[in-house]
Design a protein around this motif. Sequence first.
Motif, PDB file in Angstrom:
ATOM      1  N   ARG A   1     -51.350   7.172 -60.073  1.00  0.00           N
ATOM      2  CA  ARG A   1     -50.089   6.824 -60.741  1.00  0.00           C
ATOM      3  C   ARG A   1     -49.098   6.236 -59.751  1.00  0.00           C
ATOM      4  NH1 ARG A   1     -46.816  11.345 -64.082  1.00  0.00           N
ATOM      5  NH2 ARG A   1     -46.210  11.983 -61.976  1.00  0.00           N
ATOM      6  N   GLY A   2     -49.052   6.817 -58.546  1.00  0.00           N
ATOM      7  CA  GLY A   2     -48.165   6.272 -57.525  1.00  0.00           C
ATOM      8  C   GLY A   2     -48.522   4.850 -57.158  1.00  0.00           C
ATOM      9  N   PHE A   3     -49.815   4.570 -57.069  1.00  0.00           N
ATOM     10  CA  PHE A   3     -50.291   3.226 -56.746  1.00  0.00           C
ATOM     11  C   PHE A   3     -49.876   2.234 -57.827  1.00  0.00           C
ATOM     12  CE2 PHE A   3     -53.510  -0.122 -56.684  1.00  0.00           C
ATOM     13  CZ  PHE A   3     -53.609  -0.428 -55.336  1.00  0.00           C
ATOM     14  N   ALA A   4     -50.034   2.637 -59.095  1.00  0.00           N
ATOM     15  CA  ALA A   4     -49.647   1.761 -60.206  1.00  0.00           C
ATOM     16  C   ALA A   4     -48.134   1.545 -60.230  1.00  0.00           C
ATOM     17  CB  ALA A   4     -50.136   2.354 -61.531  1.00  0.00           C
ATOM     18  N   LEU A   5     -47.369   2.604 -60.020  1.00  0.00           N
ATOM     19  CA  LEU A   5     -45.910   2.482 -60.008  1.00  0.00           C
ATOM     20  C   LEU A   5     -45.439   1.574 -58.882  1.00  0.00           C
ATOM     21  CD1 LEU A   5     -45.019   6.195 -60.750  1.00  0.00           C
ATOM     22  CD2 LEU A   5     -44.360   4.245 -62.188  1.00  0.00           C
ATOM     23  N   PHE A   6     -46.115   1.656 -57.741  1.00  0.00           N
ATOM     24  CA  PHE A   6     -45.770   0.779 -56.615  1.00  0.00           C
ATOM     25  C   PHE A   6     -45.869  -0.681 -57.030  1.00  0.00           C
ATOM     26  CE2 PHE A   6     -47.125  -1.912 -53.128  1.00  0.00           C
ATOM     27  CZ  PHE A   6     -46.194  -1.644 -52.142  1.00  0.00           C
ATOM     28  N   HIS A   7     -46.919  -1.026 -57.751  1.00  0.00           N
ATOM     29  CA  HIS A   7     -47.112  -2.412 -58.153  1.00  0.00           C
ATOM     30  C   HIS A   7     -46.172  -2.847 -59.269  1.00  0.00           C
ATOM     31  CE1 HIS A   7     -50.707  -2.007 -55.684  1.00  0.00           C
ATOM     32  NE2 HIS A   7     -50.728  -3.314 -55.650  1.00  0.00           N
ATOM     33  N   LEU A   8     -45.543  -1.870 -59.914  1.00  0.00           N
ATOM     34  CA  LEU A   8     -44.484  -2.187 -60.877  1.00  0.00           C
ATOM     35  C   LEU A   8     -43.107  -2.148 -60.212  1.00  0.00           C
ATOM     36  CD1 LEU A   8     -45.686  -0.244 -64.058  1.00  0.00           C
ATOM     37  CD2 LEU A   8     -45.817  -2.706 -63.615  1.00  0.00           C
ATOM     38  N   LYS A   9     -43.100  -1.995 -58.882  1.00  0.00           N
ATOM     39  CA  LYS A   9     -41.877  -1.959 -58.071  1.00  0.00           C
ATOM     40  C   LYS A   9     -40.985  -0.770 -58.400  1.00  0.00           C
ATOM     41  CE  LYS A   9     -41.911  -6.979 -57.431  1.00  0.00           C
ATOM     42  NZ  LYS A   9     -41.154  -8.242 -57.496  1.00  0.00           N
ATOM     43  N   GLU A  10     -41.610   0.282 -58.911  1.00  0.00           N
ATOM     44  CA  GLU A  10     -40.884   1.539 -59.153  1.00  0.00           C
ATOM     45  C   GLU A  10     -41.066   2.420 -57.914  1.00  0.00           C
ATOM     46  OE1 GLU A  10     -38.976   2.084 -61.616  1.00  0.00           O
ATOM     47  OE2 GLU A  10     -39.563   0.565 -63.080  1.00  0.00           O
ATOM     48  N   TYR A  11     -40.401   2.025 -56.831  1.00  0.00           N
ATOM     49  CA  TYR A  11     -40.705   2.607 -55.535  1.00  0.00           C
ATOM     50  C   TYR A  11     -40.300   4.072 -55.408  1.00  0.00           C
ATOM     51  CZ  TYR A  11     -41.381  -2.304 -54.446  1.00  0.00           C
ATOM     52  OH  TYR A  11     -41.807  -3.609 -54.465  1.00  0.00           O
ATOM     53  N   GLU A  12     -39.183   4.470 -55.990  1.00  0.00           N
ATOM     54  CA  GLU A  12     -38.759   5.863 -55.907  1.00  0.00           C
ATOM     55  C   GLU A  12     -39.754   6.774 -56.622  1.00  0.00           C
ATOM     56  OE1 GLU A  12     -36.478   7.178 -54.199  1.00  0.00           O
ATOM     57  OE2 GLU A  12     -34.990   5.637 -53.717  1.00  0.00           O
ATOM     58  N   GLN A  13     -40.183   6.358 -57.816  1.00  0.00           N
ATOM     59  CA  GLN A  13     -41.160   7.156 -58.548  1.00  0.00           C
ATOM     60  C   GLN A  13     -42.506   7.168 -57.842  1.00  0.00           C
ATOM     61  OE1 GLN A  13     -41.212   6.519 -62.912  1.00  0.00           O
ATOM     62  NE2 GLN A  13     -39.442   5.195 -62.588  1.00  0.00           N
ATOM     63  N   SER A  14     -42.858   6.020 -57.278  1.00  0.00           N
ATOM     64  CA  SER A  14     -44.105   5.933 -56.524  1.00  0.00           C
ATOM     65  C   SER A  14     -44.081   6.892 -55.342  1.00  0.00           C
ATOM     66  CB  SER A  14     -44.313   4.500 -56.037  1.00  0.00           C
ATOM     67  OG  SER A  14     -45.478   4.389 -55.246  1.00  0.00           O
TER      68      SER A  14
END
Length: 219
Positions: A141-154
Amino acid sequence: MKKFTLALGMAVLGAIVSSPKVFAENLNQLEPILIAQAKPQLKPQLQLPSIKLQLTPNSNPENSNNIETLLNQAGEYLEKGNYDKVVENCNQVLEQDKNNYGAYIMRGLAYTQLEQYQPAINDFNQAINIEPKSHYSYFGRGFALFHLKEYEQSLADFNQTIKLESDFAHAYFWRGITQGYLGNKQGAVADLRQAAELYKKEGKTDNMKTALDLLKQIS
Protein backbone atom coordinates in the motif's frame (compact mmCIF):
# COMPACT_ATOMS: atom_id res chain seq x y z
CA MET A 1 -9.34 -23.08 9.86
CA LYS A 2 -6.85 -24.69 7.57
CA LYS A 3 -3.44 -23.12 7.05
CA PHE A 4 -0.97 -23.63 4.29
CA THR A 5 2.17 -21.98 3.06
CA LEU A 6 1.76 -19.94 -0.09
CA ALA A 7 4.75 -20.61 -2.31
CA LEU A 8 5.45 -17.10 -3.45
CA GLY A 9 9.23 -17.27 -3.11
CA MET A 10 10.94 -14.24 -4.57
CA ALA A 11 7.84 -13.36 -6.59
CA VAL A 12 6.10 -11.76 -3.62
CA LEU A 13 7.98 -8.52 -3.95
CA GLY A 14 10.23 -9.10 -6.90
CA ALA A 15 7.81 -7.31 -9.18
CA ILE A 16 6.72 -4.49 -6.93
CA VAL A 17 10.15 -3.10 -6.23
CA SER A 18 11.17 -2.77 -9.85
CA SER A 19 10.56 0.84 -10.85
CA PRO A 20 11.16 2.42 -14.27
CA LYS A 21 12.57 5.60 -12.74
CA VAL A 22 13.50 6.65 -9.24
CA PHE A 23 12.97 10.32 -8.50
CA ALA A 24 14.08 12.19 -5.42
CA GLU A 25 14.60 15.71 -4.19
CA ASN A 26 17.52 18.04 -4.31
CA LEU A 27 17.56 17.93 -0.54
CA ASN A 28 19.70 21.02 -0.17
CA GLN A 29 17.49 23.30 -2.26
CA LEU A 30 14.25 21.36 -1.62
CA GLU A 31 13.46 21.50 -5.33
CA PRO A 32 12.58 18.30 -7.21
CA ILE A 33 15.29 17.08 -9.56
CA LEU A 34 16.07 13.79 -11.14
CA ILE A 35 18.99 12.36 -9.17
CA ALA A 36 18.90 8.81 -10.47
CA GLN A 37 17.33 6.57 -13.04
CA ALA A 38 17.50 3.06 -11.74
CA LYS A 39 15.89 -0.25 -12.58
CA PRO A 40 16.77 -2.16 -9.43
CA GLN A 41 15.87 -5.83 -9.59
CA LEU A 42 15.33 -6.09 -5.85
CA LYS A 43 14.48 -9.71 -5.23
CA PRO A 44 15.56 -10.81 -1.76
CA GLN A 45 15.04 -14.27 -0.36
CA LEU A 46 11.78 -13.79 1.47
CA GLN A 47 10.20 -15.72 4.28
CA LEU A 48 7.07 -17.35 2.97
CA PRO A 49 3.92 -15.94 4.53
CA SER A 50 1.47 -18.26 6.25
CA ILE A 51 -1.89 -17.80 4.55
CA LYS A 52 -5.12 -18.54 6.37
CA LEU A 53 -7.55 -20.35 4.11
CA GLN A 54 -11.08 -19.33 5.03
CA LEU A 55 -13.86 -21.03 3.13
CA THR A 56 -17.55 -20.27 3.40
CA PRO A 57 -19.68 -22.82 5.33
CA ASN A 58 -21.23 -24.18 2.12
CA SER A 59 -17.93 -24.59 0.29
CA ASN A 60 -16.83 -27.93 -1.06
CA PRO A 61 -13.71 -29.14 0.82
CA GLU A 62 -12.14 -29.87 -2.55
CA ASN A 63 -12.07 -26.13 -3.15
CA SER A 64 -9.09 -25.86 -0.82
CA ASN A 65 -6.87 -27.76 -3.23
CA ASN A 66 -8.12 -25.70 -6.16
CA ILE A 67 -7.47 -22.45 -4.30
CA GLU A 68 -3.96 -23.49 -3.36
CA THR A 69 -3.25 -24.40 -6.98
CA LEU A 70 -4.59 -21.05 -8.21
CA LEU A 71 -2.51 -19.12 -5.67
CA ASN A 72 0.67 -21.00 -6.51
CA GLN A 73 0.05 -20.37 -10.21
CA ALA A 74 -0.54 -16.69 -9.46
CA GLY A 75 2.82 -16.57 -7.69
CA GLU A 76 4.50 -18.04 -10.76
CA TYR A 77 2.72 -15.56 -13.05
CA LEU A 78 3.81 -12.71 -10.79
CA GLU A 79 7.44 -13.77 -11.01
CA LYS A 80 7.22 -14.03 -14.80
CA GLY A 81 5.57 -10.61 -15.12
CA ASN A 82 2.25 -11.93 -16.43
CA TYR A 83 0.19 -9.55 -14.31
CA ASP A 84 -3.13 -9.96 -16.11
CA LYS A 85 -3.01 -13.69 -15.34
CA VAL A 86 -2.24 -12.92 -11.69
CA VAL A 87 -5.40 -10.81 -11.52
CA GLU A 88 -7.41 -13.53 -13.27
CA ASN A 89 -6.25 -16.26 -10.88
CA CYS A 90 -6.81 -14.12 -7.80
CA ASN A 91 -10.30 -13.24 -8.99
CA GLN A 92 -11.07 -16.95 -9.16
CA VAL A 93 -9.71 -17.49 -5.67
CA LEU A 94 -11.77 -14.65 -4.21
CA GLU A 95 -14.94 -15.99 -5.83
CA GLN A 96 -14.45 -19.11 -3.70
CA ASP A 97 -12.83 -17.59 -0.62
CA LYS A 98 -13.62 -13.91 -0.15
CA ASN A 99 -11.34 -13.65 2.90
CA ASN A 100 -8.17 -14.99 1.32
CA TYR A 101 -5.69 -12.24 2.06
CA GLY A 102 -2.96 -13.91 -0.02
CA ALA A 103 -5.08 -13.35 -3.11
CA TYR A 104 -5.60 -9.69 -2.21
CA ILE A 105 -1.85 -9.22 -1.69
CA MET A 106 -0.88 -10.78 -5.01
CA ARG A 107 -3.62 -9.03 -6.94
CA GLY A 108 -2.54 -5.77 -5.32
CA LEU A 109 1.06 -6.39 -6.38
CA ALA A 110 -0.09 -7.11 -9.92
CA TYR A 111 -2.18 -3.92 -10.01
CA THR A 112 0.85 -1.84 -9.00
CA GLN A 113 2.76 -3.19 -11.99
CA LEU A 114 -0.20 -2.44 -14.24
CA GLU A 115 -0.08 1.12 -12.79
CA GLN A 116 -3.59 0.69 -11.38
CA TYR A 117 -2.67 2.13 -8.03
CA GLN A 118 -6.11 2.79 -6.54
CA PRO A 119 -7.33 -0.78 -7.14
CA ALA A 120 -4.04 -1.93 -5.62
CA ILE A 121 -4.68 0.18 -2.52
CA ASN A 122 -8.20 -1.25 -2.27
CA ASP A 123 -6.78 -4.77 -2.28
CA PHE A 124 -4.12 -4.00 0.30
CA ASN A 125 -6.80 -2.43 2.50
CA GLN A 126 -8.77 -5.67 2.30
CA ALA A 127 -5.67 -7.70 3.13
CA ILE A 128 -4.95 -5.50 6.16
CA ASN A 129 -8.53 -5.86 7.39
CA ILE A 130 -8.20 -9.65 7.22
CA GLU A 131 -4.64 -9.95 8.53
CA PRO A 132 -3.45 -6.69 10.13
CA LYS A 133 -0.02 -8.08 11.04
CA SER A 134 1.15 -8.82 7.51
CA HIS A 135 3.96 -6.42 6.63
CA TYR A 136 3.58 -7.25 2.92
CA SER A 137 0.23 -5.45 2.82
CA TYR A 138 1.52 -2.23 4.37
CA PHE A 139 4.55 -2.21 2.12
CA GLY A 140 2.42 -2.74 -0.98
CA ARG A 141 0.00 0.00 0.00
CA GLY A 142 2.86 2.36 0.78
CA PHE A 143 4.40 1.66 -2.61
CA ALA A 144 1.11 2.39 -4.38
CA LEU A 145 0.53 5.57 -2.36
CA PHE A 146 4.03 6.75 -3.23
CA HIS A 147 3.20 6.54 -6.92
CA LEU A 148 0.04 8.54 -6.30
CA LYS A 149 2.27 11.18 -4.64
CA GLU A 150 0.57 10.64 -1.29
CA TYR A 151 3.93 10.83 0.44
CA GLU A 152 2.78 11.34 4.04
CA GLN A 153 0.47 8.33 3.88
CA SER A 154 3.14 6.33 2.10
CA LEU A 155 5.62 7.17 4.84
CA ALA A 156 3.17 5.98 7.50
CA ASP A 157 2.80 2.64 5.77
CA PHE A 158 6.54 2.15 5.43
CA ASN A 159 6.86 2.99 9.13
CA GLN A 160 4.31 0.29 9.93
CA THR A 161 6.07 -2.18 7.64
CA ILE A 162 9.33 -1.68 9.52
CA LYS A 163 7.55 -1.91 12.86
CA LEU A 164 6.26 -5.35 11.85
CA GLU A 165 9.44 -6.50 10.07
CA SER A 166 12.47 -4.57 11.24
CA ASP A 167 14.94 -6.16 8.79
CA PHE A 168 12.90 -5.58 5.63
CA ALA A 169 15.43 -3.88 3.34
CA HIS A 170 12.94 -2.76 0.68
CA ALA A 171 10.93 -0.83 3.26
CA TYR A 172 14.00 1.17 4.30
CA PHE A 173 14.91 1.77 0.65
CA TRP A 174 11.50 3.17 -0.31
CA ARG A 175 11.04 5.00 2.98
CA GLY A 176 14.32 6.73 2.24
CA ILE A 177 13.10 7.79 -1.19
CA THR A 178 9.82 8.97 0.33
CA GLN A 179 11.60 11.00 2.99
CA GLY A 180 13.63 12.59 0.23
CA TYR A 181 10.44 13.80 -1.43
CA LEU A 182 9.28 15.16 1.92
CA GLY A 183 12.52 17.14 2.31
CA ASN A 184 13.91 15.11 5.21
CA LYS A 185 17.53 14.70 4.13
CA GLN A 186 18.70 13.21 7.42
CA GLY A 187 15.96 10.59 7.38
CA ALA A 188 16.55 9.75 3.74
CA VAL A 189 20.28 9.25 4.30
CA ALA A 190 19.72 7.08 7.38
CA ASP A 191 17.19 4.85 5.61
CA LEU A 192 19.23 4.38 2.45
CA ARG A 193 22.28 3.55 4.55
CA GLN A 194 20.27 0.99 6.52
CA ALA A 195 18.88 -0.49 3.30
CA ALA A 196 22.41 -0.84 1.94
CA GLU A 197 23.54 -2.63 5.11
CA LEU A 198 20.63 -5.05 4.98
CA TYR A 199 21.17 -5.77 1.29
CA LYS A 200 24.82 -6.46 2.07
CA LYS A 201 23.82 -8.99 4.73
CA GLU A 202 21.51 -10.65 2.21
CA GLY A 203 24.31 -10.82 -0.34
CA LYS A 204 22.36 -8.56 -2.71
CA THR A 205 25.28 -6.50 -4.00
CA ASP A 206 23.38 -4.91 -6.90
CA ASN A 207 20.67 -3.72 -4.54
CA MET A 208 23.30 -2.42 -2.13
CA LYS A 209 24.97 -0.50 -4.96
CA THR A 210 21.65 1.10 -5.94
CA ALA A 211 21.13 2.37 -2.38
CA LEU A 212 24.72 3.60 -2.09
CA ASP A 213 24.51 5.39 -5.46
CA LEU A 214 21.43 7.25 -4.25
CA LEU A 215 23.23 8.12 -1.03
CA LYS A 216 26.03 9.74 -3.02
CA GLN A 217 23.51 11.84 -4.93
CA ILE A 218 21.91 13.34 -1.84
CA SER A 219 24.87 13.51 0.57
